[in-house]
Design an enzyme around this catalytic site. Structure first.
Site, mmCIF file in Angstrom:
data_model
loop_
_atom_site.group_PDB
_atom_site.id
_atom_site.type_symbol
_atom_site.label_atom_id
_atom_site.label_comp_id
_atom_site.label_asym_id
_atom_site.label_seq_id
_atom_site.Cartn_x
_atom_site.Cartn_y
_atom_site.Cartn_z
ATOM 1 N N ARG A 93 0.847 -1.205 0.000
ATOM 2 C CA ARG A 93 0.000 0.000 0.000
ATOM 3 C C ARG A 93 0.879 1.251 0.000
ATOM 4 O O ARG A 93 0.547 2.256 -0.631
ATOM 5 C CB ARG A 93 -0.963 -0.037 1.202
ATOM 6 C CG ARG A 93 -2.175 0.862 1.048
ATOM 7 C CD ARG A 93 -1.970 2.243 1.653
ATOM 8 N NE ARG A 93 -1.489 2.137 2.999
ATOM 9 C CZ ARG A 93 -0.495 2.871 3.490
ATOM 10 N NH1 ARG A 93 0.103 3.805 2.762
ATOM 11 N NH2 ARG A 93 -0.092 2.706 4.737
ATOM 12 N N ARG A 246 -2.598 10.427 3.442
ATOM 13 C CA ARG A 246 -3.163 10.073 4.757
ATOM 14 C C ARG A 246 -4.563 9.513 4.615
ATOM 15 O O ARG A 246 -4.963 8.623 5.354
ATOM 16 C CB ARG A 246 -3.274 11.331 5.617
ATOM 17 C CG ARG A 246 -2.031 11.646 6.334
ATOM 18 C CD ARG A 246 -2.120 13.003 6.993
ATOM 19 N NE ARG A 246 -0.776 13.455 7.228
ATOM 20 C CZ ARG A 246 -0.394 14.702 7.262
ATOM 21 N NH1 ARG A 246 -1.275 15.667 7.071
ATOM 22 N NH2 ARG A 246 0.849 15.005 7.499
ATOM 23 N N GLU A 366 3.620 9.925 7.512
ATOM 24 C CA GLU A 366 2.434 10.741 7.157
ATOM 25 C C GLU A 366 1.889 11.474 8.382
ATOM 26 O O GLU A 366 0.681 11.603 8.552
ATOM 27 C CB GLU A 366 1.323 9.874 6.554
ATOM 28 C CG GLU A 366 1.758 9.019 5.410
ATOM 29 C CD GLU A 366 1.866 9.775 4.109
ATOM 30 O OE1 GLU A 366 1.466 10.940 4.073
ATOM 31 O OE2 GLU A 366 2.392 9.186 3.159
#
Ligand code: FAD
Length: 387
Positions: A93, A246, A366
């Site tokens: 991811r 995010r 993040e």
């Protein structure tokens, strides 16, 4: 028996197209990723180029962007893709988030038409990979302190500095590098192989091992003015990109948690302790119930934020709330699932410990959990407590 997502009738919140996208990404992960990911994690080696092409043909690279070969999907579709990818591994991811939400988004949002034409279609196809260099060895949570500089020399720019912890660094064809200039922070596109630009991988990680993390060194890197991202001025440029990435994590973290919980439920059903299935004990059921609750709440929050994003009304504070809550709860779920697996829980035979250690990175990058708490604290009190 009911699955954790069915408990909350999660699918009723999704359109048919969204469910279709989710199922397609899940099928590809089952076929191309899951059989290999524990080995990639163990060896710390990732076939990043091959994976990027697979993910490109799946259409998930920059899938929420419009035009230039991107799929132009809604926020919830993008989130569901992140969920399925992170259910396989947070490293995967991360590859997709950095490519689509950081590198491609920066070019799509702030780039010139020539930059967009040059990079976006190839990046959407996974033929070219990008990275995003904001963090420095001494400045992570506080990027305003960055030391990397870009100075004008004639019609060119000359960049000096070091970026650290950069996902996709050594496998990238282009780095989006943020640097201090006389006009404030500006973004530059630095092609791999530019003289003075070197990349060193971070070794000995015990988290996100199925992901490339690098140091970028810029030593007198000379770039033409055409390398400057014309639309980004000041820190709001990189921060706008981070907000995009995010958002994907809000869903992604729940994917890792779901994979842990499904694994733990299956394990507890099979494993006999004191002559009865582990799942039949009240202590186990309480753990499973608590985890299903947090997972369900996290998923509901994710879809709610997705709908706000699709309506164009989402705020950075809302994204902070989602990232803080969902990563924190996903980590708790992973740890609790690990206890249910006993000693087996510490091996790579099961995905749980891999998700747990990966989520330690997700908690930090993040924006750390502390920074997101401070963002919410500021929103609630009107008082900034960062300094
Ligand atoms: C695997 C991985 C991949 C990454 N990929 C990228 C990437 O692609 N691009 C990129 O630019 N960066 C990337 N990062 C960097 C990441 O964004 C930073 O690590 C993060 O912002 C934190 O910075 P730091 O590590 O310097 O920690 P620091 O900022 O030094 O923080 C240390 C601790 O202090 C806390 N802290 C900081 N300020 C305050 C405060 N005001 N009050 C209370 N506590 C505070 C933090 O929450 C943390 O707990 C990655 C990091 C990792 C681990």
């Amino acid at each position: 028996m009911i699955t954790p997502t069915a408990l909350f009738a999660f699918d009723t919140l999704l359109t048919e197209e969204e469910r279709e996208i989710r199922n397609t990404v899940r099928r590809v992960c089952d076929r191309e990723i899951r059989p290999h990911v524990a080995e990639w994690f163990e060896t710390g080696e990732l076939p990043a180029r091959e994976l990027a092409r697979t993910l490109g043909s799946l259409g998930v690279l920059g899938m929420h962007l419009e035009g230039y070969g991107c799929a132009g999907m809604g926020a919830v579709s993008y989130g569901l893709a992140c969920l399925e990818l992170e259910a396989a591994d947070s490293g995967l991811r991360s590859l997709v988030s950095v490519q689509g939400s950081l590198a491609m988004y920066a070019i799509w949002k702030y780039g010139s038409e020539e930059q967009k034409q040059e990079w976006l279609p190839a990046m959407a196809a996974g033929e070219r990979i990008g990275c995003f260099g904001l963090t420095e060895p001494d400045f992570g949570s506080d990027p305003a302190g960055m030391r990397t500089t870009a100075k004008r020399e004639g019609g060119d720019w000359v960049l000096n500095g070091t970026k650290m912890w950069i996902t996709n660094g050594s496998v990238s064809d282009v780095a989006v590098v943020w640097a201090r200039t006389d006009e404030g922070v500006r973004g530059f596109l630095v092609p791999a192989g530019t003289p003075g630009f070197t990349v060193n991988d971070v070794k000995h990680k015990i988290s996100l091992r199925a992901s490339v993390t690098s140091e970028l060194v810029l030593d007198g890197v000379r770039l033409p003015d055409a390398a400057l991202l014309p639309g980004a001025r000041g820190l709001s440029g990189p921060l706008g990109c981070l907000n995009e990435a995010r958002f994907g994590i809000v869903f992604g973290a729940m994917g890792a948690a779901l994979d842990c919980l499904e694994t733990a439920i299956a394990y507890a059903g099979d494993r006999e302790v004191f002559a009865r299935p582990l799942a039949s004990y009240q202590l186990t059921q309480e753990k499973l119930a608590d985890m299903a609750l947090e997972l369900g709440k996290g998923l509901l929050l994710a879809v709610h934020l997705g709908r706000l994003k699709e309506a164009g009304t989402i705020t950075p504070e809302q994204v902070s709330a989602g990232k803080l809550n969902n990563v924190r709860e996903a980590l708790e779920i992973a740890r609790k699932c690990r206890t249910l697996l006993g000693a087996s829980g510490i091996t790579l035979e099961y995905p749980v410990i891999r998700h747990a250690v990966n989520l330690e990175s997700v908690l930090t990058y993040e924006g750390t959990s502390e920074i997101h708490s401070l963002v919410l604290g500021k929103a609630l009190t009107g008082i900034a407590a960062f300094h």
